[in-house]
Design a protein around this motif. Structure first.
Motif, PDB file in Angstrom:
ATOM      1  N   THR A 140       0.031  -2.173   7.302  1.00 26.22           N
ATOM      2  CA  THR A 140       0.086  -1.921   5.582  1.00 26.22           C
ATOM      3  C   THR A 140      -0.118  -0.726   5.234  1.00 26.22           C
ATOM      4  O   THR A 140       0.483  -0.070   4.495  1.00 26.22           O
ATOM      5  CB  THR A 140      -1.001  -3.166   5.135  1.00 26.22           C
ATOM      6  OG1 THR A 140      -0.681  -4.271   5.489  1.00 26.22           O
ATOM      7  CG2 THR A 140      -0.697  -2.871   3.527  1.00 26.22           C
ATOM      8  N   SER A 141      -1.351  -0.041   5.903  1.00 29.77           N
ATOM      9  CA  SER A 141      -1.566   1.422   5.427  1.00 29.77           C
ATOM     10  C   SER A 141      -0.499   2.178   5.827  1.00 29.77           C
ATOM     11  O   SER A 141      -0.092   3.149   5.231  1.00 29.77           O
ATOM     12  CB  SER A 141      -2.829   1.769   6.405  1.00 29.77           C
ATOM     13  OG  SER A 141      -3.914   0.993   5.952  1.00 29.77           O
ATOM     14  N   VAL A 143       2.727   1.729   3.455  1.00 32.93           N
ATOM     15  CA  VAL A 143       2.500   2.093   2.126  1.00 32.93           C
ATOM     16  C   VAL A 143       2.590   3.690   2.368  1.00 32.93           C
ATOM     17  O   VAL A 143       2.980   4.428   1.371  1.00 32.93           O
ATOM     18  CB  VAL A 143       1.040   1.752   1.514  1.00 32.93           C
ATOM     19  CG1 VAL A 143       0.842   2.504   0.392  1.00 32.93           C
ATOM     20  CG2 VAL A 143       1.000   0.299   1.164  1.00 32.93           C
ATOM     21  N   THR A 144       1.838   4.422   3.259  1.00 31.90           N
ATOM     22  CA  THR A 144       1.694   5.831   3.332  1.00 31.90           C
ATOM     23  C   THR A 144       3.322   6.254   3.659  1.00 31.90           C
ATOM     24  O   THR A 144       3.601   7.320   3.287  1.00 31.90           O
ATOM     25  CB  THR A 144       1.010   6.373   4.794  1.00 31.90           C
ATOM     26  OG1 THR A 144      -0.420   5.743   4.413  1.00 31.90           O
ATOM     27  CG2 THR A 144       1.069   7.753   4.731  1.00 31.90           C
ATOM     28  N   THR A 160       5.285   6.090   0.368  1.00 31.92           N
ATOM     29  CA  THR A 160       4.975   7.115  -0.973  1.00 31.92           C
ATOM     30  C   THR A 160       4.617   8.582  -0.435  1.00 31.92           C
ATOM     31  O   THR A 160       4.022   9.258  -1.299  1.00 31.92           O
ATOM     32  CB  THR A 160       3.594   6.367  -1.540  1.00 31.92           C
ATOM     33  OG1 THR A 160       2.677   6.403  -0.451  1.00 31.92           O
ATOM     34  CG2 THR A 160       3.640   4.827  -2.040  1.00 31.92           C
ATOM     35  N   TYR A 206       3.194   9.233  -8.012  1.00 31.09           N
ATOM     36  CA  TYR A 206       2.466   8.077  -7.404  1.00 31.09           C
ATOM     37  C   TYR A 206       1.833   7.337  -8.525  1.00 31.09           C
ATOM     38  O   TYR A 206       1.933   5.906  -8.616  1.00 31.09           O
ATOM     39  CB  TYR A 206       1.464   8.659  -6.438  1.00 31.09           C
ATOM     40  CG  TYR A 206       0.717   7.590  -5.701  1.00 31.09           C
ATOM     41  CD1 TYR A 206       1.068   7.004  -4.573  1.00 31.09           C
ATOM     42  CD2 TYR A 206      -0.659   7.181  -6.302  1.00 31.09           C
ATOM     43  CE1 TYR A 206       0.293   5.880  -4.000  1.00 31.09           C
ATOM     44  CE2 TYR A 206      -1.319   6.180  -5.702  1.00 31.09           C
ATOM     45  CZ  TYR A 206      -0.645   5.609  -4.451  1.00 31.09           C
ATOM     46  OH  TYR A 206      -1.607   4.509  -4.069  1.00 31.09           O
ATOM     47  N   SER A 215       2.178   3.279  -8.219  1.00 30.85           N
ATOM     48  CA  SER A 215       0.879   2.499  -8.142  1.00 30.85           C
ATOM     49  C   SER A 215       1.351   1.199  -9.085  1.00 30.85           C
ATOM     50  O   SER A 215       0.817   0.138  -8.639  1.00 30.85           O
ATOM     51  CB  SER A 215       0.093   3.359  -8.955  1.00 30.85           C
ATOM     52  OG  SER A 215      -1.145   2.661  -9.221  1.00 30.85           O
ATOM     53  N   ILE A 238       2.258  -0.427  -5.444  1.00 32.24           N
ATOM     54  CA  ILE A 238       0.802  -0.640  -5.135  1.00 32.24           C
ATOM     55  C   ILE A 238       0.088  -1.939  -5.734  1.00 32.24           C
ATOM     56  O   ILE A 238      -0.780  -2.675  -5.115  1.00 32.24           O
ATOM     57  CB  ILE A 238      -0.041   0.864  -5.216  1.00 32.24           C
ATOM     58  CG1 ILE A 238       0.639   1.672  -4.541  1.00 32.24           C
ATOM     59  CG2 ILE A 238      -1.519   0.300  -4.796  1.00 32.24           C
ATOM     60  CD1 ILE A 238       0.689   1.505  -2.943  1.00 32.24           C
ATOM     61  N   VAL A 266       0.939  -5.270  -4.534  1.00 30.95           N
ATOM     62  CA  VAL A 266       0.272  -5.452  -2.937  1.00 30.95           C
ATOM     63  C   VAL A 266      -1.256  -5.885  -2.988  1.00 30.95           C
ATOM     64  O   VAL A 266      -1.787  -6.655  -2.412  1.00 30.95           O
ATOM     65  CB  VAL A 266       0.288  -4.179  -2.216  1.00 30.95           C
ATOM     66  CG1 VAL A 266      -0.422  -4.260  -0.839  1.00 30.95           C
ATOM     67  CG2 VAL A 266       1.786  -4.080  -1.751  1.00 30.95           C
TER      68      VAL A 266
END
Length: 213
Positions: A122-123, A126-127, A130, A138, A143, A147, A150
């Motif tokens: 997941t990290s 997302v990284t 974005t 962001y 966001s 985000i 999530v």
């Protein structure tokens, strides 16, 4: 769970008594709290003191942001790394010494906490999604549109996870383990709170005080 509930009340009021800036208090909560939900509750509670009580500098967002960076990004990542290391050590060394037989490599996978993989995946997603956004983009685009859903999904997963843990808990079985586990964990609580205070307030306080500025 017991200590997590206690810390929801103790840490914000201790931080208030010390007049800590919200970012510093959030970092201290992040190093001392044991559950994400409890820690966020404590950080939000202390963030609400900003502007309402004299001597408390910072904003409510700084408390939550500092907690998230320390607990979720910092400590949880290290938990994943140590989980892998201990799964390997327990299988290849501890059990081999006690059983006297060759270790089974498949046992490492069976003991490995699978949620760690989900955390890293997941990290990474997302990284990657974005990486091209500026901070302003962001906050205004990624966001709320990406985000936030999530996080909502994560919140519901945590709710059902801990509900399931609660439904399967048998206090009689826990009591059979005796007082030693409780004493050991309580000692860990004391170390976390004291060491977290020193690091968050006296060592890195300048960083957390100006977080986001």
């Amino acid at each position: 769970m017991l200590w997590a509930i206690v810390m929801i009340f103790v840490l914000p009021f201790a931080s208030r008594a010390l007049s800590l800036p919200t970012g510093v208090a959030g970092a201290w909560i992040g190093t001392s709290e044991f559950a994400d939900a409890a820690g966020i509750a404590a950080a939000q509670a202390y963030g609400g003191f900003a502007g309402k009580f004299p001597g408390i500098a910072g904003t409510a967002d700084q408390a939550v942001q500092a907690f998230t960076l320390v607990k979720v990004v910092g400590r949880d990542v290290w938990i994943g790394i140590w989980a892998v290391a201990l799964a390997i050590v327990s299988t290849t060394r501890w059990e081999r010494q006690s059983a006297g037989s060759a270790p089974d490599a498949r046992e490492i996978w069976r003991r490995f906490p699978k949620f760690v993989l989900g955390f890293f995946i997941t990290s990474a997603i997302v990284t990657a999604a974005t990486a091209s956004y500026s901070l302003a983009q962001y906050n205004t685009i990624a966001s709320p549109g990406f985000i936030a859903p999530v996080k909502d999904l994560r919140t519901w997963c945590f709710i059902f996870c801990f509900l399931s843990i609660g439904l399967t808990t048998r206090f009689r079985d826990l009591a059979a383990a005796g007082r030693k586990p409780l004493i050991a964990f309580t000692a860990g609580v004391a170390v976390n709170v004291i060491l977290g205070y020193v690091l968050s307030v006296h060592v890195f306080g300048w960083h957390w005080e100006t977080l986001g500025q």
